[in-house]
Scaffold this active site. Structure first.
Site, mmCIF file in Angstrom:
data_model
loop_
_atom_site.group_PDB
_atom_site.id
_atom_site.type_symbol
_atom_site.label_atom_id
_atom_site.label_comp_id
_atom_site.label_asym_id
_atom_site.label_seq_id
_atom_site.Cartn_x
_atom_site.Cartn_y
_atom_site.Cartn_z
ATOM 1 N N HIS A 296 -1.389 -4.555 1.417
ATOM 2 C CA HIS A 296 -0.090 -4.335 0.776
ATOM 3 C C HIS A 296 -0.217 -4.547 -0.736
ATOM 4 C CE1 HIS A 296 4.227 -4.897 -0.067
ATOM 5 N NE2 HIS A 296 4.430 -4.259 1.070
ATOM 6 N N ASP B 118 11.251 -3.160 4.921
ATOM 7 C CA ASP B 118 12.712 -3.133 4.850
ATOM 8 C C ASP B 118 13.125 -3.077 3.391
ATOM 9 O OD1 ASP B 118 12.136 -5.798 4.169
ATOM 10 O OD2 ASP B 118 13.912 -6.574 5.174
ATOM 11 N N PHE C 68 10.026 0.925 -1.664
ATOM 12 C CA PHE C 68 9.345 0.495 -2.889
ATOM 13 C C PHE C 68 10.076 0.893 -4.171
ATOM 14 C CE2 PHE C 68 5.947 0.652 0.281
ATOM 15 C CZ PHE C 68 5.416 -0.623 0.146
ATOM 16 N N TYR D 248 14.655 -3.755 -0.414
ATOM 17 C CA TYR D 248 14.803 -4.904 -1.305
ATOM 18 C C TYR D 248 16.167 -5.543 -1.036
ATOM 19 C CZ TYR D 248 10.932 -2.901 -4.046
ATOM 20 O OH TYR D 248 9.716 -2.401 -4.446
#
Length: 257
Positions: A223, A101, A114, A103
């Site tokens: 991740h 989702d 990202f 920031y």
């Protein structure tokens, strides 16, 4: 076939509607987003996702997101909710990077997973992405974390959930966005080939079942967040050079990471 106009804040998505003979408005962001510019989902994506706009879950989703934006601060700004699609047309996609989702702090999110806007400090995950690119390709760490340059080269930077409440990660994860973004992934999986899917972390890797690994390259890893990356499995995977090698082998221009 008539056209229905869905209004997301002042964000407009023009979709054709075979079922209704009138114009219907959905206001995602309400009065707080009056100053947002009008934008449309890119036409090639609109064609592939047409059926989703006509489903009941999407109507429920528009109502829920509208209420969220009206009641408090949410990200990204309404005009940027569909940036991933607008900057990377369906037929231009080369690489898919799936985030969870947006920031959730001020000035960060702008519709690309990202990525942060110019002048914003790099979040830890993005720092580790740039470090691995530097280690893999020798590319200097850039001065901006704005990944629009990737999107414009064919990198679909897609969050599974496209909006979020300020300061509350995953706060919109139950609104129904995943049905919509899964449909986008499925459209690519069935209609395109020789794509590179970068699946980072358990959530992104859960989407692997939709992808034919015989027709595409799937790169899976932990991740890039420090919690995962520092335990191993992120650094030294050479995902970015492997991606470009695969693209070149299939006659596709590589990404300038």
């Amino acid at each position: 076939m008539l056209s229905t106009l869905i209004i997301l804040g002042s964000l407009h998505i023009s979709i054709s509607n075979r079922l209704r003979g009138y114009e219907k408005n959905y206001n995602f962001a309400g009065k707080k987003e009056k100053d947002m510019a009008q934008v449309q989902i890119e036409t090639s994506w609109k064609a592939r996702l047409q059926a989703e706009f006509e489903k009941s879950y999407f109507e429920q989703l528009t109502t829920a997101v509208r209420q969220e934006y009206a009641q408090g601060t949410c990200y990204p700004p309404g005009r940027q909710i569909f940036n991933a699609f607008n900057l990377c047309p369906f037929d231009k996609v080369k690489v898919v990077i799936i985030g969870q989702d947006p920031y959730h702090e001020p000035g960060q999110a702008h519709g690309l997973s990202f990525s942060v806007q110019d002048g914003v400090q790099f979040p830890p995950s993005l720092q580790n992405i740039f470090k691995e690119i530097q280690n893999d390709l020798g590319t200097p760490i850039p001065t901006s974390g704005n990944l629009t340059r990737w999107a414009e080269q064919g990198v679909l930077l897609l969050n599974a959930t496209l909006t979020v409440r300020a300061h509350q990660a995953n706060s919109h994860s139950m609104l129904g966005w995943q049905k919509f973004t899964d449909a986008a992934i499925q459209a690519l999986a069935t209609q395109r080939e020789h794509l590179v899917y970068m699946l980072w972390g358990g959530y992104a890797r859960s989407k692997a079942y939709m992808i034919d690994k015989q027709r595409n390259l799937v790169l899976e890893s932990v991740h890039p967040s420090p919690l995962s990356a520092n335990r191993g499995g992120w650094f030294g995977q050479h995902q970015f050079s492997r991606c470009n090698t695969y693209l070149q082998q299939n006659g596709i221009t590589p990404i300038q990471w």
